[in-house]
Write a protein that holds these residues in place. Sequence first.
Motif, PDB file in Angstrom:
ATOM      1  N   VAL A 254      22.070 -10.040  -3.164  1.00  0.00           N
ATOM      2  CA  VAL A 254      21.942 -10.534  -1.925  1.00  0.00           C
ATOM      3  C   VAL A 254      21.367 -12.194  -2.102  1.00  0.00           C
ATOM      4  CG1 VAL A 254      20.583 -10.673   0.102  1.00  0.00           C
ATOM      5  CG2 VAL A 254      21.429  -8.507  -0.428  1.00  0.00           C
ATOM      6  N   GLY A 255      20.615 -12.337  -2.847  1.00  0.00           N
ATOM      7  CA  GLY A 255      19.916 -13.806  -3.211  1.00  0.00           C
ATOM      8  C   GLY A 255      21.034 -14.403  -3.658  1.00  0.00           C
ATOM      9  N   ALA A 256      21.954 -14.096  -4.588  1.00  0.00           N
ATOM     10  CA  ALA A 256      22.674 -14.854  -5.320  1.00  0.00           C
ATOM     11  C   ALA A 256      24.253 -15.009  -4.494  1.00  0.00           C
ATOM     12  CB  ALA A 256      23.451 -14.137  -6.633  1.00  0.00           C
ATOM     13  N   LEU A 257      24.190 -13.852  -3.495  1.00  0.00           N
ATOM     14  CA  LEU A 257      25.638 -14.135  -2.555  1.00  0.00           C
ATOM     15  C   LEU A 257      25.328 -15.057  -1.589  1.00  0.00           C
ATOM     16  CD1 LEU A 257      28.564 -13.136  -2.000  1.00  0.00           C
ATOM     17  CD2 LEU A 257      27.470 -11.081  -0.687  1.00  0.00           C
ATOM     18  N   VAL A 258      24.141 -14.934  -0.996  1.00  0.00           N
ATOM     19  CA  VAL A 258      23.906 -16.074  -0.023  1.00  0.00           C
ATOM     20  C   VAL A 258      24.109 -17.457  -0.373  1.00  0.00           C
ATOM     21  CG1 VAL A 258      21.792 -16.909   1.390  1.00  0.00           C
ATOM     22  CG2 VAL A 258      22.326 -14.688   1.208  1.00  0.00           C
ATOM     23  N   THR A 259      23.567 -17.652  -1.646  1.00  0.00           N
ATOM     24  CA  THR A 259      23.772 -19.186  -2.169  1.00  0.00           C
ATOM     25  C   THR A 259      24.967 -19.414  -2.609  1.00  0.00           C
ATOM     26  OG1 THR A 259      21.474 -18.872  -3.381  1.00  0.00           O
ATOM     27  CG2 THR A 259      23.069 -20.824  -4.161  1.00  0.00           C
ATOM     28  N   PHE A 260      25.936 -18.399  -2.994  1.00  0.00           N
ATOM     29  CA  PHE A 260      27.335 -18.895  -3.231  1.00  0.00           C
ATOM     30  C   PHE A 260      28.332 -19.060  -1.998  1.00  0.00           C
ATOM     31  CE2 PHE A 260      26.514 -16.786  -7.503  1.00  0.00           C
ATOM     32  CZ  PHE A 260      26.840 -17.855  -8.384  1.00  0.00           C
ATOM     33  N   SER A 261      27.826 -18.226  -0.993  1.00  0.00           N
ATOM     34  CA  SER A 261      28.382 -18.252  -0.031  1.00  0.00           C
ATOM     35  C   SER A 261      28.414 -19.649   0.707  1.00  0.00           C
ATOM     36  CB  SER A 261      28.229 -16.964   1.068  1.00  0.00           C
ATOM     37  OG  SER A 261      28.542 -15.762   0.426  1.00  0.00           O
ATOM     38  N   VAL A 262      27.059 -20.102   0.762  1.00  0.00           N
ATOM     39  CA  VAL A 262      26.880 -21.425   1.545  1.00  0.00           C
ATOM     40  C   VAL A 262      27.696 -22.663   0.643  1.00  0.00           C
ATOM     41  CG1 VAL A 262      24.922 -22.987   1.539  1.00  0.00           C
ATOM     42  CG2 VAL A 262      24.659 -20.563   2.371  1.00  0.00           C
ATOM     43  N   GLN A 263      27.697 -22.269  -0.724  1.00  0.00           N
ATOM     44  CA  GLN A 263      28.477 -23.244  -1.309  1.00  0.00           C
ATOM     45  C   GLN A 263      30.114 -23.184  -1.134  1.00  0.00           C
ATOM     46  OE1 GLN A 263      26.709 -22.532  -5.387  1.00  0.00           O
ATOM     47  NE2 GLN A 263      24.954 -23.697  -4.881  1.00  0.00           N
ATOM     48  N   GLY A 264      30.608 -22.093  -0.437  1.00  0.00           N
ATOM     49  CA  GLY A 264      31.894 -21.724  -0.460  1.00  0.00           C
ATOM     50  C   GLY A 264      32.517 -21.490  -1.740  1.00  0.00           C
ATOM     51  N   ALA A 265      31.645 -20.992  -2.759  1.00  0.00           N
ATOM     52  CA  ALA A 265      32.266 -20.438  -4.030  1.00  0.00           C
ATOM     53  C   ALA A 265      32.365 -18.752  -4.073  1.00  0.00           C
ATOM     54  CB  ALA A 265      31.220 -20.770  -5.076  1.00  0.00           C
ATOM     55  N   VAL A 266      33.155 -18.233  -3.022  1.00  0.00           N
ATOM     56  CA  VAL A 266      33.392 -16.780  -3.065  1.00  0.00           C
ATOM     57  C   VAL A 266      34.854 -16.630  -2.593  1.00  0.00           C
ATOM     58  CG1 VAL A 266      33.172 -14.554  -2.046  1.00  0.00           C
ATOM     59  CG2 VAL A 266      31.195 -16.258  -2.496  1.00  0.00           C
ATOM     60  N   LEU A 267      35.835 -16.092  -3.372  1.00  0.00           N
ATOM     61  CA  LEU A 267      36.913 -15.996  -3.188  1.00  0.00           C
ATOM     62  C   LEU A 267      37.334 -14.541  -2.386  1.00  0.00           C
ATOM     63  CD1 LEU A 267      38.337 -16.888  -6.707  1.00  0.00           C
ATOM     64  CD2 LEU A 267      38.342 -18.223  -4.589  1.00  0.00           C
ATOM     65  N   TRP A 268      37.071 -14.425  -1.182  1.00  0.00           N
ATOM     66  CA  TRP A 268      37.071 -13.465  -0.367  1.00  0.00           C
ATOM     67  C   TRP A 268      38.245 -12.807  -0.464  1.00  0.00           C
ATOM     68  CZ3 TRP A 268      32.167 -12.160   0.812  1.00  0.00           C
ATOM     69  CH2 TRP A 268      31.169 -13.098   0.861  1.00  0.00           C
ATOM     70  N   GLN A 269      39.426 -13.239  -0.525  1.00  0.00           N
ATOM     71  CA  GLN A 269      40.552 -12.421  -0.455  1.00  0.00           C
ATOM     72  C   GLN A 269      40.661 -11.490  -1.734  1.00  0.00           C
ATOM     73  OE1 GLN A 269      40.298 -15.879  -0.176  1.00  0.00           O
ATOM     74  NE2 GLN A 269      41.862 -16.748   1.168  1.00  0.00           N
ATOM     75  N   ILE A 270      40.084 -11.979  -2.945  1.00  0.00           N
ATOM     76  CA  ILE A 270      40.177 -11.273  -3.997  1.00  0.00           C
ATOM     77  C   ILE A 270      38.980 -10.237  -4.236  1.00  0.00           C
ATOM     78  CG2 ILE A 270      40.184 -11.409  -6.567  1.00  0.00           C
ATOM     79  CD1 ILE A 270      41.634 -13.987  -6.617  1.00  0.00           C
ATOM     80  N   ALA A 271      37.948 -10.690  -3.342  1.00  0.00           N
ATOM     81  CA  ALA A 271      36.523  -9.954  -3.515  1.00  0.00           C
ATOM     82  C   ALA A 271      36.811  -8.795  -2.540  1.00  0.00           C
ATOM     83  CB  ALA A 271      35.442 -10.693  -3.124  1.00  0.00           C
ATOM     84  N   ALA A 272      37.439  -8.681  -1.461  1.00  0.00           N
ATOM     85  CA  ALA A 272      37.492  -7.556  -0.692  1.00  0.00           C
ATOM     86  C   ALA A 272      38.076  -6.300  -1.213  1.00  0.00           C
ATOM     87  CB  ALA A 272      38.354  -7.927   0.560  1.00  0.00           C
ATOM     88  N   PRO A 273      39.402  -6.428  -1.809  1.00  0.00           N
ATOM     89  CA  PRO A 273      39.844  -5.172  -2.288  1.00  0.00           C
ATOM     90  C   PRO A 273      39.260  -4.781  -3.459  1.00  0.00           C
ATOM     91  CG  PRO A 273      41.445  -6.953  -2.790  1.00  0.00           C
ATOM     92  CD  PRO A 273      40.447  -7.633  -1.840  1.00  0.00           C
ATOM     93  N   MET A 274      38.652  -5.711  -4.396  1.00  0.00           N
ATOM     94  CA  MET A 274      37.813  -5.327  -5.513  1.00  0.00           C
ATOM     95  C   MET A 274      36.633  -4.606  -5.096  1.00  0.00           C
ATOM     96  SD  MET A 274      38.190  -8.685  -8.172  1.00  0.00           S
ATOM     97  CE  MET A 274      37.227  -7.794  -9.114  1.00  0.00           C
ATOM     98  N   ALA A 275      36.114  -5.027  -4.016  1.00  0.00           N
ATOM     99  CA  ALA A 275      34.879  -4.548  -3.325  1.00  0.00           C
ATOM    100  C   ALA A 275      34.824  -2.771  -3.020  1.00  0.00           C
ATOM    101  CB  ALA A 275      34.445  -5.041  -2.122  1.00  0.00           C
ATOM    102  N   LEU A 276      36.233  -2.596  -2.491  1.00  0.00           N
ATOM    103  CA  LEU A 276      36.397  -1.287  -2.232  1.00  0.00           C
ATOM    104  C   LEU A 276      36.390  -0.277  -3.652  1.00  0.00           C
ATOM    105  CD1 LEU A 276      39.458  -1.609   0.521  1.00  0.00           C
ATOM    106  CD2 LEU A 276      36.658  -1.193   0.990  1.00  0.00           C
TER     107      LEU A 276
END
Length: 261
Positions: A196-218
């Motif tokens: 959670v802590g790391a993801l908040v920081t990366f999200s604020v920095q715009g450093a998450v590729l959500w299109q790839i992360a979503a299917p991988m997350a499932l």
Amino acid sequence: MSPDISLTTLIVLCLAAGAAGWIDAVVGGGGLLQLPALLVGLPHMAPAHILGTNKAVAICGTTAAAVAYTRKAPMDLRTAVRIGLAALGGSLAGAFFASGINSAVLRPLIMVVLLAVLAFVLLRPTFGVSTAPAAPATRRRVLAAIAVAGLGIGFYDGLIGPGTGTFLVLALAGILHMDLVTASGTAKIVNVCTNVGALVTFSVQGAVLWQIAAPMALFNLTGGAVGARMALKRGSGFVRGVLVVVVVSLVCKLAYDQWGG
């Protein structure tokens, strides 16, 4: 930023995420598979985006495993939450510094971590098989766990990440004298906080590729849920051989990409 990747690459990344969720839930260290898979699958992406996407995926499987363990494994939730809050702060700090990591440094660092885990597993044949007797946690040992497993490993998880689950299991079992199943369950709760802590920081920095992360997350979520149930039913000894094979394969692949590719 949205990379152009083939369907085959996405499928391979999803399968790696599922396997990582399973390994992470049983014995920890799913990031040892998932993060290098992202590095190989997305070779031209900045390290911060690789690390941020890895966190967005990993938090799903870790949460599923934590829920499964909480329901069936004997755990001191109060101690787990205290360590987890310290880990949350540590991972926020680690993720902040992660944006400055150079890709030329990231691969060797991961290889060092992989080799360290491999050496430990090979030198300790009982790791993941035998358990230590449970003992009441004293205030001194709890504070030591907060410092090492919380702040220390939390910072490492935010900065780089792979092997965090395994390191948490080792630290909790060694410092608090937990048996392996209890240490694994507690590690998942702490790992959720670091993610959670790391993801908040990366999200604020715009450093998450959500299109790839979503299917991988499932896939990661499914792997985490299945792995936790298998660990609770059968123990984690059967994963030891798989972990060794995975780590050796990844070290060889990353070494080739770094120096021979």
